[in-house]
Design a protein around this motif. Sequence first.
Motif, short mmCIF file in Angstrom:
data_model
loop_
_atom_site.label_atom_id
_atom_site.label_comp_id
_atom_site.label_asym_id
_atom_site.label_seq_id
_atom_site.Cartn_x
_atom_site.Cartn_y
_atom_site.Cartn_z
N ASN A 142 0.87 -1.18 0.00
CA ASN A 142 0.00 0.00 0.00
C ASN A 142 0.90 1.23 0.00
OD1 ASN A 142 -1.69 2.21 0.68
ND2 ASN A 142 -3.15 0.84 1.67
N SER A 185 0.09 4.45 0.02
CA SER A 185 -0.53 5.71 0.43
C SER A 185 0.49 6.52 1.22
CB SER A 185 -1.76 5.44 1.31
OG SER A 185 -1.35 4.93 2.58
N PRO A 219 -6.05 4.92 4.62
CA PRO A 219 -6.48 3.52 4.78
C PRO A 219 -7.27 3.25 6.06
CG PRO A 219 -4.10 3.74 5.05
CD PRO A 219 -4.59 5.05 4.53
#
Length: 1002
Positions: free
Chosen positions: A69, A71, A102
């Motif tokens: 992820n 982000s 998230p």
Amino acid sequence: METPLFGKRTPHRIRATDANSGALTARELVRQGKHVEAFDVYEQLTASFPDLAIPFLAELYDVYQTLPNRSRYHLYVARHFDFGIKPGDKVIDVGSGHIPFPLATHLSDITLTDHGYGRAGAPFKHIDGKPVFECNIEKLPFADGEFDFAYCSHVLEHVDDPIKACRELMRVAKRGYLETPNRAKDLFLNSGKVSNHRWIVDTGRGGLIFRAYSPELLEGLQSKILMEMHTAPKTDREKAFSALIYLKADMVNTMLLWEKDFNVCVLDAQQNVVQEYRAGSNTPAAPKQERIEVTSKTESSPAPRLKFLQVHPFYPHYLEQFYARHPDLGTASFDIQIQALLDDAFSSIHIFAPEMKKLGYDSQFIVTNCPPSQVKWMQEHGKGLKNQNDWMCEIVREQIETLKPDVLYLSEPIQFDSRFVRTLSHRPKLIVGWRASDIPGDTDWSSFDLFLSSLTGMRETALKLGARKAVHFYPGFPAWIYEKVRDIQPSHDVAFIGSWNPGQYRVRNKLLTRLASEASGSAHPFSCALHISGPQVDMPPEVARLNLGPKFGMEMQRALRSGRIAFDARGEIGVWAGTTARANDLAARETANMRIFEATGSGIFLLTQHFDNLSSYFEIGREIETYRDESEMIEKIRHYIAHPKEREEIARQGHERCMRDHSLNARARAFDQIIRQHLPAPTAATKAIEVQLQDKAREEFAAKNYSEALRILNKTKATRRELRDTDYLRAQCFLNNNEPHAAIEVLREELRFFPDHGEARALLEKLAAQYTPADTLQTGDEEFEKLLKKIRPYTMLSKQRLFSLFSLAKQVCIHRVPGNFVECGVAAGGSSALMAWVISKYSDKPRKIFSFDTFEGMPEPTAFDQHEGVEANATGWGTGTCAAPIRSLMDIATQLGVENGVVPVKGFFQDTLPVKRSEIGPISMLHLDADWYESTKVILDNLFDQIVESGALQVDDYGHWEGCKRAVHEFEQARGLRFNLKQVDYSGVWFQKLTALQPASC
């Protein structure tokens, strides 16, 4: 040590005795999925072993690329903070965009569909099960304290009102995290300007400090080198640089973890506090002991946004269809109607107002000829329509006067040419026009500061028609439309959308006829969808058979996608002589067709006529295809129908080029640069000086130095800008100098520009009841006496001079002296309206009165302009005085029912008189109320020769201002004439233009 539940995170540390063991530890942490701890170790190694920093950082870059992820939270935020978010907490991400937080349970963004707004084209990311809200951070649709945590990353640098945005976050959440890029990041990555950042944001003073970006600071390094190194590194050194951006995120971003609330401070360019919110208070606080006192949102903004207004028409037939499809829309609010029209994408390639809003403008859009939305605007603003026959211009005028744009963009400069512009009381800083189609021969663009066109001939003509400057410019394709039509599969070989008009599309009509014949009547037919609008006079049956009817808005965009080939042909463009023929060709070997961008933007293969300037937009043969005649047109249609891969590759390349260089967002940025280059010098400093002068005048007034206070206020008036209280304070100075009649006049002036000024109105009513005007003349004329009562609040002229104007105008009309009336020096409009009334009552032939004025106050006087030896500016009636907006003139004209006979002309005489002379024609009566030497001289030089035999001239200021008298007699001497001047009162004189009596030798 246990990590705190909420606060700064403690970094993971190791005992790194040598580089190899430290690297092994970092790699093992990565293998275990403990990325945050691994990042801590890589940072430690970089600092402990600087000679190995580049290989360590390059390795770290590769680790970043493996994150499941990517982000911002996982890349770097989690290294710096523990958010203390527990299961069951309600978490809102404000501005989630394409990289949502998230841990968020709810997502929100200012727009979910316009991917060009802050997301550089990346679509909004929806997550199953998480509610999504479309809203503005400055007005969140949530209850107080609804969320346990608010995450807001890379949003606040764009907002209109930082304090309002921050207070909304504090209102809806109990705690949260804020992040923006800082000045260093914008500088080195050159991201500030391209990302439309408005604020430099830092931490300090117990919270956040906002400082408005200046154009100079926004420029950054003016190079994409470092950004490209960061986003696409090619060497280990470049990888190291990119890794540092994430590893040292707190060095290139402003980060704030907050609980309950925090301080917010807004600074001006000189670092002065202009607005402040203190934690625990209910309202933003104005700074104590600072130069600028905040009293309202308008006055407190440290970086006032430029106001942009686009005035644009739609096809009437489209509007009828659109409202027929949405029968309830006509009763909706103005904003809802406009948004619905924008969403339908009619004329979208030309509509810049929404894009300018994204670039930081206070932007508005109006559809000039849309009765439902325009009438609704009038209702919402408490205004009534005065002239049903000219409703369109009247409403647009009201909108401009109310919205007061800095930049007025007239993308319909024919009906709204300079004749309309000169009726405006509000003069925008920049008036911009656009045109790339036919124009009438009598078009007037002399009031346009800037004219835009994609056609060289149009730009050259614009300059001839009076525009001050002309610049090459063309519209662009809105990227969001492609997202809505990209999945439509073609159902025809060829699609055409456009008009059939024998007067403008002779060549196109011929090409369409050949196209239709080949499509259905040849040995090798192909499918063809024609969507033709306009007067279909002389349309051949083969074309009519294929005509599926006109399409507008999103229906047009979908119809364009229905063809494998989008066919295009340009119309003829020129200046019309009368109503039947073009006087000259403005397009020559250029095209201005917007279909070239609409087709490529929609991802369709474009086949268009070959013109010389096409290669500046697209690479012919690679991104679009062209034809030079009918035979080549048919040949290429058949070729590209038979070669779909070749056709689709050209369509793909054309689409990419359009999105890169010709998107509406890209063109808006180019428009913004043009505006910035051509705007007059910033006035913020001037406004600050005016406010300081006003404050200084108050101090002098409080000390009873009334003459000095008036002298200072006269400096403010000299800027010819509307500043509340200036005339109200001047009135009090005049009163204390025992000049009540002067006080009455300047109070009227205050109320003309600020009608809501209660103190000024109350003082005026008191003085008007106490001091009657010094009108002692008994005329015995009932008509005049009734008129005088109505016009008295709109004029400073004495009763003697007004009666003289009334009598002269009446004699001119009764004796049928030919010609129009002219007044130079209108002020509030009473005398113009008086003469217009006489025309309406006594003239047996059509006449108008042309009313010339700056409508912003008097120009600068010369040394000749004195009264009894006192210079004009020292009398209290100098530069900037005698000001009134055009609406004052039109108000009194409307009260008398003569508004259609009055033609206001705004500007300095030296600019407007030479332009309007031919339109005025013969003059039967001229009123010179210009006060100054230069102004009187300019009037006589420009208009005297147009005054007819027996025409009347009245000079208002001959006996009061020495410069005016001097100009009259200098003109006499220069022409060898002698005027038979007749005294009206101590100041005014009049005479007739009688050729037999004029030579000085008689």
